[in-house]
Write a protein that holds these residues in place. Structure first.
Motif, mmCIF file in Angstrom:
data_model
loop_
_atom_site.group_PDB
_atom_site.id
_atom_site.type_symbol
_atom_site.label_atom_id
_atom_site.label_comp_id
_atom_site.label_asym_id
_atom_site.label_seq_id
_atom_site.Cartn_x
_atom_site.Cartn_y
_atom_site.Cartn_z
ATOM 1 N N GLN A 207 -101.825 -20.519 16.815
ATOM 2 C CA GLN A 207 -100.606 -20.114 16.132
ATOM 3 C C GLN A 207 -100.771 -20.208 14.622
ATOM 4 O O GLN A 207 -101.613 -20.970 14.119
ATOM 5 C CB GLN A 207 -99.446 -20.993 16.587
ATOM 6 C CG GLN A 207 -99.088 -20.831 18.054
ATOM 7 C CD GLN A 207 -97.900 -21.703 18.423
ATOM 8 O OE1 GLN A 207 -97.856 -22.895 18.127
ATOM 9 N NE2 GLN A 207 -96.924 -21.097 19.065
ATOM 10 N N PRO A 208 -99.976 -19.442 13.862
ATOM 11 C CA PRO A 208 -100.042 -19.525 12.394
ATOM 12 C C PRO A 208 -99.798 -20.931 11.867
ATOM 13 O O PRO A 208 -100.324 -21.317 10.831
ATOM 14 C CB PRO A 208 -98.935 -18.568 11.937
ATOM 15 C CG PRO A 208 -98.776 -17.617 13.070
ATOM 16 C CD PRO A 208 -99.043 -18.400 14.318
ATOM 17 N N THR A 209 -99.015 -21.723 12.611
ATOM 18 C CA THR A 209 -98.729 -23.091 12.190
ATOM 19 C C THR A 209 -99.874 -24.047 12.478
ATOM 20 O O THR A 209 -99.832 -25.208 12.080
ATOM 21 C CB THR A 209 -97.472 -23.603 12.915
ATOM 22 O OG1 THR A 209 -97.680 -23.507 14.333
ATOM 23 C CG2 THR A 209 -96.246 -22.789 12.517
ATOM 24 N N GLY A 210 -100.900 -23.567 13.191
ATOM 25 C CA GLY A 210 -102.038 -24.416 13.522
ATOM 26 C C GLY A 210 -102.046 -24.910 14.943
ATOM 27 O O GLY A 210 -103.059 -25.415 15.432
#
Length: 232
Positions: free
Chosen positions: A69-72
């Motif tokens: 995910q973009p959040t890691g």
């Protein structure tokens, strides 16, 4: 939390063990679509350090069995109708190619092997897991007979992706019996060296499975996992 399966031999170590175990959980839906992986909990449960866990996760991301995910965070990909359509279309094309080629290359020994697998398919059709295993063996044997290394490689990749959808066809008694008849017809065409018919039947066999999955997945709660970033 799901525990790893026990084996009779010594446990594999490091990243390979983690890779095999996480892949099994993803394909068996023990890790549900949309579920987030929590690294500390997994490392403790599997009794490994963060390094092999991260290596295994990177490998599964590369195989599209996990998503970054973009959040890691890392999550199990959701079941998606478009993926179902695209995967089945690709597999249908590969099966068509391999069945047609197998019809031109099969030896008497191959014919005997296919007959044996069909007999097992018939005997085990009422046992979902066994029926799935022998059905897969029939497709594998046809791929081996065709002996197209690129087709086999791509077929294996696509089949791995499709494993998450297997319960929709495997647990459908009507579909298992219909698949048995389709296997009989495909193998009969191969034994008759009818490449065009074998190709057509193999193509339609995969699309018939696709239609069952599409119908079954609507209304399923397997795609409703919590998106929260907070550990449970």
């Amino acid at each position: 939390m799901t525990q790893p399966r026990q084996t009779s031999g010594p446990r594999a170590s490091g990243a390979h063990f983690v890779y095999v175990e996480l892949k099994r959980r993803i394909l068996d839906l023990d890790l549900k679509p949309g579920e987030r992986l929590y690294e500390p909990a997994l490392a403790a449960e599997l009794e490994v350090s963060r390094t092999p866990l991260r290596e295994a996760v990177r490998r599964l991301i590369a195989e599209n069995l996990l998503e970054q995910q973009p959040t890691g965070g890392v999550v199990v990909p959701r079941l998606d109708a478009r993926d179902i359509l695209e995967l089945h279309e690709v597999r249908a094309s590969l099966e068509r190619l391999m069945a047609g080629t197998a019809a031109t290359r099969a030896t008497p020994e191959d014919h005997e092997a296919l007959r044996g697998l069909l007999a097992r398919n018939e005997a085990l059709v009422d046992f979902p897991d066994d029926a799935m295993a022998v059905g897969a063996a029939i497709h594998t044997k046809i791929a081996q007979i065709a002996d197209n290394s690129w087709a086999q490689h791509l077929h294996e990749q696509v089949t791995n992706q499709m494993q998450r959808y297997k319960l929709y066809t495997n647990n459908n008694e009507q579909r298992r019996h219909r698949a048995l008849q389709e296997h009989r017809d495909i193998c009969a065409a191969i034994l008759a060296q009818d490449a065009d018919r074998a190709s057509d039947l193999a193509f339609r066999h995969v699309l018939a499975a696709r239609d069952v999955v599409i119908l079954a997945i609507h209304g399923s709660d397997l795609d409703d996992s919590d998106d929260s970033d907070d550990p449970p």
